[in-house]
Structures are given as structure tokens and as C-alpha cells.
Design an enzyme around this catalytic site. Structure first.
Site, PDB file in Angstrom:
ATOM      1  N   ARG A  55       0.868  -1.175   0.000  1.00  0.00           N
ATOM      2  CA  ARG A  55       0.000   0.000   0.000  1.00  0.00           C
ATOM      3  C   ARG A  55       0.908   1.230   0.000  1.00  0.00           C
ATOM      4  NH1 ARG A  55      -2.172  -3.385   4.216  1.00  0.00           N
ATOM      5  NH2 ARG A  55      -4.268  -4.178   3.704  1.00  0.00           N
TER       6      ARG A  55
ATOM      7  N   LYS B 170      -2.166  -1.879   8.010  1.00  0.00           N
ATOM      8  CA  LYS B 170      -3.313  -1.279   8.690  1.00  0.00           C
ATOM      9  C   LYS B 170      -3.352  -1.729  10.149  1.00  0.00           C
ATOM     10  CE  LYS B 170      -6.394  -0.631   4.729  1.00  0.00           C
ATOM     11  NZ  LYS B 170      -7.715  -0.932   4.162  1.00  0.00           N
TER      12      LYS B 170
ATOM     13  N   HIS C 188      -1.982   2.161  -5.869  1.00  0.00           N
ATOM     14  CA  HIS C 188      -2.709   0.922  -5.601  1.00  0.00           C
ATOM     15  C   HIS C 188      -2.790   0.030  -6.841  1.00  0.00           C
ATOM     16  CE1 HIS C 188      -4.474  -0.322  -1.852  1.00  0.00           C
ATOM     17  NE2 HIS C 188      -5.421  -0.986  -2.485  1.00  0.00           N
TER      18      HIS C 188
ATOM     19  N   ARG D  98      -0.213  -2.557  -6.678  1.00  0.00           N
ATOM     20  CA  ARG D  98      -0.579  -3.603  -5.708  1.00  0.00           C
ATOM     21  C   ARG D  98      -1.544  -4.598  -6.338  1.00  0.00           C
ATOM     22  NH1 ARG D  98      -1.120  -4.621  -0.074  1.00  0.00           N
ATOM     23  NH2 ARG D  98      -3.251  -4.974   0.657  1.00  0.00           N
TER      24      ARG D  98
ATOM     25  N   HIS E 210      -4.088  -8.948   3.923  1.00  0.00           N
ATOM     26  CA  HIS E 210      -5.545  -8.944   4.053  1.00  0.00           C
ATOM     27  C   HIS E 210      -5.957  -9.788   5.254  1.00  0.00           C
ATOM     28  CE1 HIS E 210      -6.197  -8.077  -0.515  1.00  0.00           C
ATOM     29  NE2 HIS E 210      -6.014  -6.980   0.176  1.00  0.00           N
TER      30      HIS E 210
ATOM     31  N   TYR F 210      -9.531 -10.944  -6.674  1.00  0.00           N
ATOM     32  CA  TYR F 210      -8.613 -11.139  -7.794  1.00  0.00           C
ATOM     33  C   TYR F 210      -8.977 -12.355  -8.629  1.00  0.00           C
ATOM     34  CZ  TYR F 210      -6.008  -7.543  -5.496  1.00  0.00           C
ATOM     35  OH  TYR F 210      -5.654  -6.340  -4.922  1.00  0.00           O
TER      36      TYR F 210
END
Length: 298
Positions: free
Chosen positions: A148, A172, A244, A247, A270, A279
Site C-alpha cells: 500500500r 493497517k 494501488h 498492488r 488482508h 482477484y
């Protein structure tokens, strides 16, 4: 209970109990404040405890005229979480959004770049300028490690474990993960670090920060967006490309080449495999080829 007190308590809950980043907390609070502003504009004097489904519905109807369904859905979700917190803390008995449905929105598939487009972007970089080596290392790191933009600008020299073939990434909620790094990406980071960064005058607060601006300070998110936008225009690529996008391309190309979805999930950081599964919807042609090649009933 005042709105300001409830919001401050909720911010502490999101930070301490949920471990969310400051950016995420700020976004949640902004959506709650939209409701507070609407109440004030309409002279509705209700507290977080006394507001009912009727007022919430009226608020949602008002924003539906101004924002896209995706934004509307996000606001509803944020408010639902806020009132769930108030119920959990026993300030309220019910959640006024319990029966309110979010608008149906289509699943937006992320944009991706082909390998040729990525090579074109990188080859567009002017390596005769000092920032050229830095920009090449940035793009190689975004694509090579699937970071990110916030993870990229916060990457430290002390996070580089090149001998082991990993970098340490803070994602995150300040959660850390180890991400494999290829020899190619290592090579370009080393060139930037040894030939450009080592010759800069670096600000004390940025001594451990990997990617620096010309003044010896850390880069901002906006600067990374600007670098990529300028390179995209120079390369003549007719796509809206952001950090992004690299990514997304990282994950898509791994999947197309047979990588395990669970491994991709871990590398991207994730929490849920459901997020990574988006994806699998990107290249149906590739997935059809996988079935035709590997399924016993082909």
C-alpha cells in the site's frame, strides 16, 4: 449524552479495541459527523441515545441525492458500527440502522497493468536525475512487494532484511508482516540507497526512512501519486493509474502464474481471504485455462 462525547469514546474504542489506524478512525468519524451536521441544519435536537430510525432514514434519503451508492453504503455501514458500539456499551437498547438496507452496488474490479505497461512506465523514468533512481526503486517496490502507498512511505531501512529475502511491512492497524522481496527489487533499492540516498543530507527524523525527498525528509502519499501520474502521462498510457494499481497488478500477476490465494492474502496483509478473492474475478480467461489444463474431466 452529547454527540462529541459519544464520538470521542467511539474513537478510543476503534483505536484500542479494534486497533484501527488514524486514517481509518478519521474516516469513520467524518461519516458520523455528517449525520450531526444534518441534524443541526434541520434544527433536530436529538442525542445519540434518543435518535430513532425515522431520523436516520430521513438523513440517508438526503444524502442519497448527493452521493454515489458506494459512498452511501459506506456511510450506512459506518453509522451502523457506531450505533452497535452504543448498544454494546448499553447506552442504547437497539440500533436505529438495524432494518435499514444499504443500496445494492456492483463489485468494482480493480484496474491492473500488464507486465509490458509496467516495464514501459519504469523505462520512462529519467535516470540521469537523482530522483530517477529513487522513483525506479519506488515503482519496483510497489509492484515487486504489493505494498500500500502508506506502507511504502513508512518503510524503514531497519525493515530491510535482504540477506533473508524479506522486508518487514507495517500495515493497517500497525500490524506487521514479512513480505518476500525479489533479487530484482533488492538490486534497485540498493542502487538508490548506496548511490543517491547515502549522499543526501538527511533530516534527523528521517534517518531510518528509506525513500526521501530532495530535502532529506520522508515522502508524502501525495508525492507518490504525483510521481506516478507524471510517468503515466509521459508513457502515454491511457489508464487512471495510482499506487494501488501496482498492488492490484502484483496480486493479479501472481494469481495468473499459479500462486496460492492464501499466500497472496498473507503477502497483501488482508485479514480476510474474501478481500483477496476479488482477484479471482479479474481474469476469467486465465481461470478457464486452469480448469482446462488441470481438471480430470476437461
Amino acid at each position: 449524552m452529547k454527540w462529541s462525547n459519544a464520538i470521542n469514546d467511539y474513537k478510543n474504542f476503534l483505536k484500542i479495541e479494534r486497533g484501527l489506524s488514524e486514517n481509518s478512525i478519521t474516516n469513520y468519524v467524518l461519516d458520523i459527523k455528517k449525520l450531526v451536521v444534518w441534524l443541526e441544519e434541520n434544527d433536530i435536537n436529538l442525542s445519540p441515545i434518543s435518535i430513532s430510525e425515522e431520523e436516520i432514514q430521513a438523513f440517508i434519503y438526503s444524502i442519497a441525492k448527493k452521493v454515489q451508492p458506494r459512498t452511501q453504503s459506506r456511510i450506512i455501514s459506518g453509522l451502523r458500527g457506531f450505533f452497535n458500539y452504543l448498544v454494546f456499551e448499553e447506552y442504547r437498547k437497539t440500533n436505529p440502522l438495524e432494518l435499514i438496507e444499504s443500496p445494492k452496488i456492483g463489485r468494482k474490479l480493480p484496474d491492473t497493468l500488464s507486465i509490458t505497461e509496467i516495464d514501459t512506465l519504469i523505462n520512462t523514468i529519467d535516470l540521469s536525475k537523482p530522483q530517477g533512481e529513487r522513483n525506479r526503486a519506488i515503482l519496483e517496490t510497489l509492484y515487486g512487494c504489493g505494498l500500500r502507498v502508506s506502507e511504502l512511505i513508512n518503510l524503514k531501512i531497519s525493515d530491510l532484511f535482504f540477506e533473508e529475502g524479506f522486508i518487514r511491512v507495517t500495515g493497517k492497524g500497525d500490524k506487521q508482516r514479512l513480505v518476500p522481496i525479489s533479487d530484482t527489487t533488492i538490486k534497485y533499492i540498493e542502487i538508490y540507497k548506496n548511490e543517491i540516498r547515502n549522499h543526501q543530507e538527511i533530516k534527523p527524523q528521517a534517518l531510518d526512512t528509506l525513500f526521501l525527498n530532495r530535502r532529506g525528509n520522508g515522502l508524502t502519499r501525495a508525492m507518490i501519486f504525483t510521481i506516478i501520474k507524471q510517468l503515466t502521462e509521459k508513457a502515454g498510457i491511457q489508464k487512471t493509474i495510482s499506487p494501488h494499481t501496482f498492488r492490484h497488478s502484483f496480486a493479479t500477476h501472481l494469481l495468473e502464474n499459479g500462486a496460492n490465494l492464501r499466500a497472496i492474502q498473507q503477502m497483501l496483509g488482508h485479514e480476510s481471504i474474501t478481500t483477496t478473492e476479488i482477484y479471482t474475478h479479474i481474469d476469467n480467461t486465465h481461470l478457464t485455462e486452469v480448469i482446462n489444463k488441470f481438471h480430470p474431466r476437461k
